[in-house]
Design an enzyme around this catalytic site. Structure first.
Site, PDB file in Angstrom:
ATOM      1  N   GLU A  63      49.851 -31.192 -59.381  1.00 48.31           N
ATOM      2  CA  GLU A  63      50.126 -30.886 -57.960  1.00 48.31           C
ATOM      3  C   GLU A  63      50.104 -29.374 -57.746  1.00 48.31           C
ATOM      4  O   GLU A  63      49.620 -28.883 -56.726  1.00 48.31           O
ATOM      5  CB  GLU A  63      51.502 -31.408 -57.534  1.00 48.31           C
ATOM      6  CG  GLU A  63      51.698 -32.905 -57.675  1.00 48.31           C
ATOM      7  CD  GLU A  63      52.146 -33.282 -59.081  1.00 48.31           C
ATOM      8  OE1 GLU A  63      52.203 -32.407 -59.971  1.00 48.31           O
ATOM      9  OE2 GLU A  63      52.429 -34.477 -59.288  1.00 48.31           O
ATOM     10  N   GLU A  76      48.773 -28.190 -70.064  1.00 45.90           N
ATOM     11  CA  GLU A  76      49.980 -28.051 -70.896  1.00 45.90           C
ATOM     12  C   GLU A  76      49.959 -26.747 -71.682  1.00 45.90           C
ATOM     13  O   GLU A  76      48.953 -26.034 -71.729  1.00 45.90           O
ATOM     14  CB  GLU A  76      50.100 -29.275 -71.817  1.00 45.90           C
ATOM     15  CG  GLU A  76      50.310 -30.522 -70.990  1.00 45.90           C
ATOM     16  CD  GLU A  76      50.589 -31.783 -71.786  1.00 45.90           C
ATOM     17  OE1 GLU A  76      51.044 -32.762 -71.181  1.00 45.90           O
ATOM     18  OE2 GLU A  76      50.322 -31.776 -73.004  1.00 45.90           O
ATOM     19  N   ASN A 109      46.785 -31.346 -64.735  1.00 47.90           N
ATOM     20  CA  ASN A 109      47.862 -30.705 -65.503  1.00 47.90           C
ATOM     21  C   ASN A 109      47.284 -29.883 -66.651  1.00 47.90           C
ATOM     22  O   ASN A 109      46.222 -30.201 -67.201  1.00 47.90           O
ATOM     23  CB  ASN A 109      48.894 -31.724 -66.015  1.00 47.90           C
ATOM     24  CG  ASN A 109      48.296 -32.897 -66.765  1.00 47.90           C
ATOM     25  OD1 ASN A 109      47.166 -33.303 -66.485  1.00 47.90           O
ATOM     26  ND2 ASN A 109      49.024 -33.439 -67.715  1.00 47.90           N
TER      27      ASN A 109
END
Ligand code: THU
Ligand code: ZN
Length: 348
Positions: free
Chosen positions: A240, A229, A227
């Site tokens: 994903e 951010e 991930n």
């Protein structure tokens, strides 16, 4: 004015972006885009746009390239070298064969902003000359990331983040890589290990919630992601999405098409890992991104007891929004008169 050196460097970067645009997945817009990120240490990471029939889950070429650079360790290398996240990307090239100027959309500008306003945005102008601006020029009066980061980490947020990244990702790497090699006989465990390693590279200064994902393609290749951010939050890229974007922009979908397969056979399974998770099921946003490539893929990971658990994407999206009907509608003539006539017939 660019120096001769810069010009040569940017031409190479633009050529990489051009090549990446060939791999774009764009069944809805038919508007391919390619991007290429040049990191502080001279490495190039490319990306293309990857559309989604839910539209808002579409990943832009710039985001793919940036996600690849970060999840391949670019940011970690910069931090290890004593730099900050603001020095990690030197330049990004953007190329849209159907476009004119290389300037990214505002959403991408915000995604890139996370890594400093001094990076160069480059591309080819109409007459073949190189266009170049700093990201800062493209975002006058930018939304101040430092303020958001300082609210979480305090005034010396740069130092604080470097320390967090260090304790989070160093040392364990080598040991984990060896473990991953050892478990090779079980492909599923290997996939989960890849997701675990990717989580170590997560950029999550706002949530402190690292996630890793790894996609297994039809031809046995593994692509992992984490991930990433963003101080604007909604531009955050999920693990994903990073892993899937990497698979597409490295040509795995094209390889499936070349073999006569469809987009629905391209991903066999995806593993999701977070040290804080007790079950590996992705968020709805992640599920929708994956859905573009078929409901029959397996989603796997570890439960709280360390056992492998697995579900079909289909089980995670019961009563899915039907992609077939959206894909079909692109090919239908958009005839207003015929539509009105049909609607009139339906009236009592
Ligand atoms: N697109 C990008 O990849 N980057 C941009 O900054 C502009 C738009 C893509 C998204 C979509 O797949 C297509 O171009 C048309 O908007
Ligand atoms: Zn964009």
């Amino acid at each position: 004015m660019l120096s001769k050196n810069q010009e040569a460097k940017y031409r190479k970067l633009i050529a990489a972006a051009k090549k990446a645009s060939d791999l774009a997945y764009r069944p809805y817009s038919n508007y391919p885009v390619g991007a290429a990120v040049l990191t502080f240490d001279g490495k190039i990471y490319t990306g293309c746009n990857i559309e989604n029939y839910g539209f808002t889950q579409t990943i832009h070429a710039e985001q793919t390239a940036m996600a690849k650079a970060l999840s391949e360790g670019g940011l970690k290398r910069a931090l290890d070298a004593g730099l900050t996240q603001l020095d990690f990307i030197e330049a990004i090239a953007v190329h849209a064969p159907k476009g004119t100027d290389p300037w990214p959309c505002c959403n991408c500008r915000q995604s890139l902003n996370e890594f400093g306003l001094s990076m160069k945005v480059v591309g080819e102008g109409k007459n073949g000359s190189i266009k170049c601006k700093t990201l800062g020029e493209l975002i006058p009066h930018a939304f101040p990331m430092e303020v958001v980061l300082a609210a979480v980490h305090g005034k010396n947020w740069k130092e604080q983040m470097r320390r967090n990244a260090g304790s989070h990702s160093q040392k364990k790497d080598v040991k984990q890589k060896r473990a991953a090699e050892r478990v090779a006989p079980d492909k599923r465990m290997q996939l989960i290990e890849a997701a675990k390693q990717a989580a170590e590279l997560a950029y999550c200064p706002y949530s402190h919630y690292p996630v890793g994902a790894a996609v297994l393609t039809f031809d046995g290749k593994i692509y992992s992601g984490c991930n990433i951010e963003n101080c604007g939050y909604t531009q955050t890229i999920h693990a994903e999405q990073t892993a899937m974007a990497k698979a597409v922009s490295e040509g795995a979908l094209q390889r499936a098409f070349d073999k006569g397969l469809t987009q629905f056979d391209f991903i066999k399974s995806i593993a999701v890992y977070s040290p804080k998770l007790t079950e590996p099921w992705p968020s709805c946003n992640g599920r929708q991104s994956l859905n573009e490539f078929g409901l029959s893929m397996d989603v796997i990971g570890l439960n709280s007891k360390g056992q492998i658990v697995s579900k079909k994407l289909k089980e995670l999206i019961p009563f899915a929004f039907p992609m077939e009907s959206v894909l079909k509608s692109v090919r239908e003539p958009n005839n207003r008169k015929a539509r009105l006539q049909q609607e009139a017939k339906r009236l009592p």
